[in-house]
Design a protein around this motif. Sequence first.
Motif, mmCIF file in Angstrom:
data_model
loop_
_atom_site.group_PDB
_atom_site.id
_atom_site.type_symbol
_atom_site.label_atom_id
_atom_site.label_comp_id
_atom_site.label_asym_id
_atom_site.label_seq_id
_atom_site.Cartn_x
_atom_site.Cartn_y
_atom_site.Cartn_z
ATOM 1 N N PHE A 8 -10.505 29.214 -18.712
ATOM 2 C CA PHE A 8 -11.468 28.129 -18.842
ATOM 3 C C PHE A 8 -11.073 27.183 -19.966
ATOM 4 N N MET A 9 -10.630 27.723 -21.099
ATOM 5 C CA MET A 9 -10.216 26.885 -22.222
ATOM 6 C C MET A 9 -8.978 26.071 -21.864
ATOM 7 N N THR A 10 -8.078 26.661 -21.070
ATOM 8 C CA THR A 10 -6.894 25.921 -20.621
ATOM 9 C C THR A 10 -7.304 24.735 -19.762
ATOM 10 N N TRP A 11 -8.240 24.991 -18.841
ATOM 11 C CA TRP A 11 -8.722 23.907 -17.990
ATOM 12 C C TRP A 11 -9.446 22.848 -18.814
ATOM 13 N N ALA A 12 -10.268 23.285 -19.778
ATOM 14 C CA ALA A 12 -11.038 22.342 -20.587
ATOM 15 C C ALA A 12 -10.136 21.475 -21.457
ATOM 16 N N SER A 13 -8.987 22.031 -21.891
ATOM 17 C CA SER A 13 -8.075 21.262 -22.735
ATOM 18 C C SER A 13 -7.154 20.369 -21.927
ATOM 19 N N GLY A 14 -7.248 20.431 -20.599
ATOM 20 C CA GLY A 14 -6.481 19.531 -19.739
ATOM 21 C C GLY A 14 -5.101 20.023 -19.408
ATOM 22 N N GLY A 15 -4.787 21.278 -19.633
ATOM 23 C CA GLY A 15 -3.472 21.814 -19.284
ATOM 24 C C GLY A 15 -3.060 22.878 -20.267
ATOM 25 N N GLY A 16 -1.852 23.404 -20.098
ATOM 26 C CA GLY A 16 -1.384 24.441 -20.987
ATOM 27 C C GLY A 16 0.075 24.309 -21.275
ATOM 28 N N GLY A 17 0.574 25.280 -22.038
ATOM 29 C CA GLY A 17 2.001 25.340 -22.304
ATOM 30 C C GLY A 17 2.516 24.105 -22.986
ATOM 31 N N THR A 18 3.514 23.477 -22.375
ATOM 32 C CA THR A 18 4.167 22.314 -22.947
ATOM 33 C C THR A 18 3.203 21.145 -23.099
ATOM 34 N N ASP A 19 2.322 20.940 -22.126
ATOM 35 C CA ASP A 19 1.360 19.845 -22.224
ATOM 36 C C ASP A 19 0.452 20.021 -23.431
ATOM 37 N N TYR A 20 0.029 21.256 -23.670
ATOM 38 C CA TYR A 20 -0.832 21.523 -24.828
ATOM 39 C C TYR A 20 -0.084 21.202 -26.115
ATOM 40 N N ASP A 21 1.151 21.691 -26.229
ATOM 41 C CA ASP A 21 1.935 21.441 -27.439
ATOM 42 C C ASP A 21 2.168 19.951 -27.648
ATOM 43 N N ARG A 22 2.495 19.231 -26.549
ATOM 44 C CA ARG A 22 2.765 17.809 -26.673
ATOM 45 C C ARG A 22 1.512 17.045 -27.079
#
Length: 390
Positions: A193-207
């Motif tokens: 749920f937190m991944t979805w709420a933040s708009g993505g994960g992995g590389t997208d989150y870091d960027r």
Amino acid sequence: MTTTDAEPNVAPEVRLFLARVRRELDDLDPEVLSDITDGLEADFTELVAERGPDALGDPVEYAKELRAAAGIPVGVRAPRGLAERVDGLLDAGHDRFDAAVAKAGELVRTDLGPVVAWLRPLWWIVRAWAAVWLVSAFFGWGMSSAAGVVLLIVAVALSMFIGAGRVWPGGGRGTGARVVLVGLNTFAAFVLFMTWASGGGGTDYDRGWSDGYNEAGAGGGYAAPIDEQAGVYSGGKWVSNIYPYDASGKPLTGVQLFDQEGKPIDVVTQPDCTSTTAAPLPALTDAEADMAEVVCTDEMTGEPLQPRILYPWSNGAAQLYNVFPLPSRVQPGTALDPNAFADGSQDAPAIQEPPLATVPKASLPGIATSSPSASPSASPSASPSAAEKP
């Protein structure tokens, strides 16, 4: 409880019914209990298939019938302990879930039990991905990095073994193992749920985190406030530099760009870790790490690299970030050096080679092309100061 995720041939209603029956008979010797209950799974599964879940009846009454048929007197049940109460709560939750699945199956006029069984392996993979995403976000790894890929492979294998009942807390689960497994699954759902709420994960989150950090002006004191930070995207990627060419296809140096309102076009985001025209960024040594407020990382290994810092042109009174191409240099620190151009050394910021030596000529009917009046210099003629951009 001895149920596992690996019981696809036993109807969920039967599994829960017999678990309650056995709980009512838990005062019996284990061998006696096994003698009077073994083989009931198949009988009741067939019964449910023919007459539906309502044919199972009350598990308490059925336990009394089994006890009477075996000639076993009713024993005095000890008070239910904490583990037994927890098992009851977990069984009740499982029962409600199975009832909801059965109800949904009635609405769509199909048996959704096999569908749920088919989806279990998919959930095992998803929860492994959630765990790796959390670890990668904590350590700053990209999901596509070598460390992230290896960790994902290991996590998926471990999750599959747990789901299949091969390793703890899978297999013959006691109360503690069941609680741990429910906690892990709940936490995995929360991470998703937190991944979805933040708009993505992995590389997208870091960027996204890095862009926000840089846009806020952290580390070097060179960036404008967020509401003033200019930028250009191309193909979904941030443009870190611009290489203009004239109508004849020749590269130009020192071209000033403005938008339709006469505002300078500024594409700078510091540091530039994405340049494809520069030589590979060198590794950051331990001695240089103290000077690096913001560093770049190798996407494959996660190794810290020295950042490439873009330097502005100057008109003698202000720094200009809308004159292209922008000079740059690799340095351990992110702060602009006011004496970067003073000594004229090989370490001075320089304009990188354009990505294309020439491009096709361009023309527009009725419009005359312009050309530079003099040969442009390969580097800015004025040294930029260390003050912030205008």
